[in-house]
Design an enzyme around this catalytic site. Structure first.
Site, PDB file in Angstrom:
ATOM      1  CG  PHE A 199      48.222 -15.344  16.658  1.00 19.17           C
ATOM      2  CD1 PHE A 199      48.376 -14.108  17.103  1.00 19.17           C
ATOM      3  CD2 PHE A 199      47.852 -15.619  15.411  1.00 19.17           C
ATOM      4  CE1 PHE A 199      48.515 -12.989  16.516  1.00 19.17           C
ATOM      5  CE2 PHE A 199      48.007 -14.435  14.581  1.00 19.17           C
ATOM      6  CZ  PHE A 199      48.155 -13.076  15.048  1.00 19.17           C
ATOM      7  CG  ASP A 245      44.174 -24.006  24.093  1.00 16.37           C
ATOM      8  OD1 ASP A 245      44.621 -24.808  23.647  1.00 16.37           O
ATOM      9  OD2 ASP A 245      44.001 -22.808  23.276  1.00 16.37           O
ATOM     10  CG  ASN A 246      44.393 -29.446  22.863  1.00 17.41           C
ATOM     11  OD1 ASN A 246      44.776 -28.421  22.381  1.00 17.41           O
ATOM     12  ND2 ASN A 246      44.332 -30.612  22.042  1.00 17.41           N
ATOM     13  CB  THR A 292      49.047 -25.394  17.939  1.00 19.92           C
ATOM     14  OG1 THR A 292      47.636 -24.835  18.030  1.00 19.92           O
ATOM     15  CG2 THR A 292      49.171 -26.594  17.096  1.00 19.92           C
ATOM     16  CG  ASP A 323      40.991 -33.163  22.643  1.00 24.86           C
ATOM     17  OD1 ASP A 323      40.130 -32.491  21.737  1.00 24.86           O
ATOM     18  OD2 ASP A 323      41.687 -33.950  22.260  1.00 24.86           O
ATOM     19  N   GLY A 363      27.074 -28.416  20.187  1.00 27.80           N
ATOM     20  CA  GLY A 363      26.325 -29.026  21.143  1.00 27.80           C
ATOM     21  C   GLY A 363      25.988 -28.279  22.570  1.00 27.80           C
ATOM     22  CB  ALA A 413      37.524 -19.109  14.286  1.00 34.00           C
ATOM     23  CE1 TYR A 439      43.059 -24.582   9.644  1.00 32.72           C
ATOM     24  CE2 TYR A 439      43.488 -23.580   7.630  1.00 32.72           C
ATOM     25  CZ  TYR A 439      43.233 -23.472   8.899  1.00 32.72           C
ATOM     26  OH  TYR A 439      42.969 -22.006   9.631  1.00 32.72           O
ATOM     27  CE  LYS A 493      39.611 -23.918  10.894  1.00 35.66           C
ATOM     28  NZ  LYS A 493      39.322 -23.354  12.314  1.00 35.66           N
TER      29      LYS A 493
HETATM   30  P1  NAD Z   1      46.853 -21.342  17.335  1.00 36.36           P
HETATM   31  O1  NAD Z   1      47.547 -22.542  16.737  1.00 36.36           O
HETATM   32  O2  NAD Z   1      47.604 -20.141  17.967  1.00 36.36           O
HETATM   33  O3  NAD Z   1      45.561 -21.417  18.068  1.00 36.36           O
HETATM   34  C1  NAD Z   1      45.043 -22.537  18.264  1.00 36.36           C
HETATM   35  C2  NAD Z   1      44.613 -23.063  19.428  1.00 36.36           C
HETATM   36  O4  NAD Z   1      43.587 -24.109  19.504  1.00 36.36           O
HETATM   37  C3  NAD Z   1      45.817 -23.395  20.282  1.00 36.36           C
HETATM   38  O5  NAD Z   1      45.741 -22.749  21.515  1.00 36.36           O
HETATM   39  C4  NAD Z   1      45.650 -24.806  20.464  1.00 36.36           C
HETATM   40  O6  NAD Z   1      46.326 -25.462  21.755  1.00 36.36           O
HETATM   41  C5  NAD Z   1      43.982 -24.994  20.451  1.00 36.36           C
HETATM   42  N1  NAD Z   1      43.461 -26.340  19.818  1.00 36.36           N
HETATM   43  C6  NAD Z   1      43.946 -27.075  19.214  1.00 36.36           C
HETATM   44  N2  NAD Z   1      43.095 -28.126  19.115  1.00 36.36           N
HETATM   45  C7  NAD Z   1      42.529 -28.271  20.087  1.00 36.36           C
HETATM   46  C8  NAD Z   1      41.348 -29.248  20.695  1.00 36.36           C
HETATM   47  N3  NAD Z   1      41.411 -30.391  20.224  1.00 36.36           N
HETATM   48  N4  NAD Z   1      40.913 -28.969  21.968  1.00 36.36           N
HETATM   49  C9  NAD Z   1      41.208 -27.770  22.388  1.00 36.36           C
HETATM   50  N5  NAD Z   1      42.106 -26.735  21.974  1.00 36.36           N
HETATM   51  C10 NAD Z   1      42.539 -26.947  20.684  1.00 36.36           C
HETATM   52  O7  NAD Z   1      46.377 -20.846  15.999  1.00 36.36           O
HETATM   53  P2  NAD Z   1      45.577 -19.242  15.564  1.00 36.36           P
HETATM   54  O8  NAD Z   1      46.394 -18.805  14.374  1.00 36.36           O
HETATM   55  O9  NAD Z   1      45.241 -18.517  16.814  1.00 36.36           O
HETATM   56  O10 NAD Z   1      44.260 -19.667  14.876  1.00 36.36           O
HETATM   57  C11 NAD Z   1      43.036 -19.709  15.627  1.00 36.36           C
HETATM   58  C12 NAD Z   1      41.675 -20.138  14.711  1.00 36.36           C
HETATM   59  O11 NAD Z   1      41.658 -19.059  13.789  1.00 36.36           O
HETATM   60  C13 NAD Z   1      42.007 -21.407  14.106  1.00 36.36           C
HETATM   61  O12 NAD Z   1      40.713 -22.121  14.146  1.00 36.36           O
HETATM   62  C14 NAD Z   1      42.539 -21.063  12.843  1.00 36.36           C
HETATM   63  O13 NAD Z   1      41.929 -22.333  11.738  1.00 36.36           O
HETATM   64  C15 NAD Z   1      41.620 -19.864  12.455  1.00 36.36           C
HETATM   65  N6  NAD Z   1      42.418 -18.881  11.709  1.00 36.36           N
HETATM   66  C16 NAD Z   1      43.655 -18.521  11.817  1.00 36.36           C
HETATM   67  C17 NAD Z   1      44.251 -17.845  10.753  1.00 36.36           C
HETATM   68  C18 NAD Z   1      45.386 -16.891  11.002  1.00 36.36           C
HETATM   69  O14 NAD Z   1      46.091 -16.242  10.267  1.00 36.36           O
HETATM   70  N7  NAD Z   1      46.227 -16.991  12.270  1.00 36.36           N
HETATM   71  C19 NAD Z   1      43.600 -17.595   9.376  1.00 36.36           C
HETATM   72  C20 NAD Z   1      42.441 -18.251   9.331  1.00 36.36           C
HETATM   73  C21 NAD Z   1      41.882 -19.166  10.158  1.00 36.36           C
END
Ligand code: NAD
Length: 314
Positions: free
Chosen positions: A14, A34-35, A38, A59, A105, A117, A148, A152
């Site tokens: 997202f 991206d893997n 989600t 990943d 790294g 993030a 989670y 973080k």
């Molecule tokens: P999301 O699930 O839509 O996006 C996360 C992405 O990371 C996904 O595309 C998923 O496939 C990818 N991913 C997960 N594990 C992976 C891995 N091991 N290797 C490669 N890709 C991987 O979530 P989002 O809402 O877009 O959140 C993105 C970031 O922002 C996250 O780090 C989240 O903690 C942080 N965040 C989001 C919010 C929010 O309100 N949406 C709030 C606080 C923090």
């Protein structure tokens, strides 16, 4: 002609996909890693054919190989909604720890600026309100949400260690609840759930008595703030979010009103360690970045509802 190269981990998610859009708009070359655990390629399909954009399915808890120069690494990979990280607890801990290690790294190897993030969840169920960056938080490490929150917190600690010990140029953004197009309707967060239920005329399920508060930031505001932080010199954490706080019950009423739905509100048991209040202090972002949100919730909701209606038709 592009100006710099940025790697966005989690770029098919997202927020990551909106970030890719923003960086491309600013003439960056963008490599999305991206893997798809989600995330979804639908979020980036509009970028296929753009010569400045490429996608690598990988990943990031494993070694990240990227040929050529890289100027910026924005580490967004992580399950982010409670439904996702409760289903993927070990992967969440791994991407926050091993994934952050691999991304840092890469930043070290490329001498790139690194942006993490992070999240308002580092404040846990907060004892001070609103939450400012100098608050250390109130997190239960062994509760279900600990996978989670602690991942973080570790990621922040690791980022600061790379900054202090290896001299890496780093940024940490503490993101508060953000919403907008490309959210998954089934990600379990209150906002998409309420919209989905309202659109289908189903009961709206509010946890507890709905008196807990949240503060929702529209995605374009968040991405603007993150871009300004990336371009700044601030290496300490900065909150980015919208301080316009509302109770969950009031918010459910607002969704019913904006969608014109006939849904009724029903109350369900509060999940364990659900934060009772959540509101960012954005004084630091205002002062250092000259940033504040500009999209009001009603406008943002209308745009998000339009997106969800489009999804249900496609
Ligand atoms: P999301 O699930 O839509 O996006 C996360 C992405 O990371 C996904 O595309 C998923 O496939 C990818 N991913 C997960 N594990 C992976 C891995 N091991 N290797 C490669 N890709 C991987 O979530 P989002 O809402 O877009 O959140 C993105 C970031 O922002 C996250 O780090 C989240 O903690 C942080 N965040 C989001 C919010 C929010 O309100 N949406 C709030 C606080 C923090």
């Amino acid at each position: 002609m592009y100006s710099s190269t940025a790697v966005v981990t989690g770029g098919a998610g997202f927020l990551g996909s909106h970030l890719c859009d923003k960086l491309l708009e600013k003439n960056f070359k963008v490599i999305c890693v991206d893997n798809l655990s989600t995330g979804n390629t639908d979020n980036i399909s509009h970028l296929s054919g753009n010569d400045n954009f490429s996608f690598i399915k990988h990943d990031v808890t494993n070694y990240i190989f990227i040929p050529g120069e890289v100027d910026y690494i924005l580490h967004f990979a992580s399950p982010a909604s409670p439904i996702d990280y409760l289903k993927l607890p070990i992967q969440t801990l791994k991407v926050g720890s091993l994934g952050t290690h691999k991304a840092l790294g890469l930043a070290k190897e490329k001498k790139a600026t690194f942006l993490l993030a992070s999240t308002s969840e580092v404040y846990g169920d907060p004892k001070i309100h609103p939450q400012s960056e100098d608050y250390w938080g109130n997190v239960n490490p062994i509760g279900p949400r600990g996978v989670y929150d602690e991942a973080k917190r570790f990621a922040e600690a690791l980022t600061m260690a790379y900054h202090r010990y290896h001299g890496i140029d780093t940024r940490i953004v503490r993101i508060f609840n953000t919403y907008g197009p490309r959210m998954r309707p089934d990600d379990g967060r209150a906002l998409p759930t309420f919209i989905g239920q309202a659109l289908k005329g189903e009961d709206i399920t509010v946890f507890g008595d709905g008196s807990q508060t949240r503060s929702f930031c529209y995605v374009s505001d968040l991405i603007d703030g993150i871009y300004k932080l990336l371009m700044s010199k601030e290496t300490d954490p900065v909150n980015i979010g919208n301080p316009d706080e509302i109770t969950v019950k009031e918010f459910a009423d607002e969704v019913i009103q904006v969608t014109g739905s006939k849904s009724k509100i029903v109350f369900e048991q509060l999940p364990i360690d659900d934060p009772k209040v959540r509101q960012p202090s954005i004084e630091k972002a205002r002062k250092i970045l000259g940033w504040e949100p500009i999209v009001d919730r009603k406008k943002g909701l209308e745009k998000t509802i339009k997106y969800f209606v489009g999804l249900s038709k496609s």
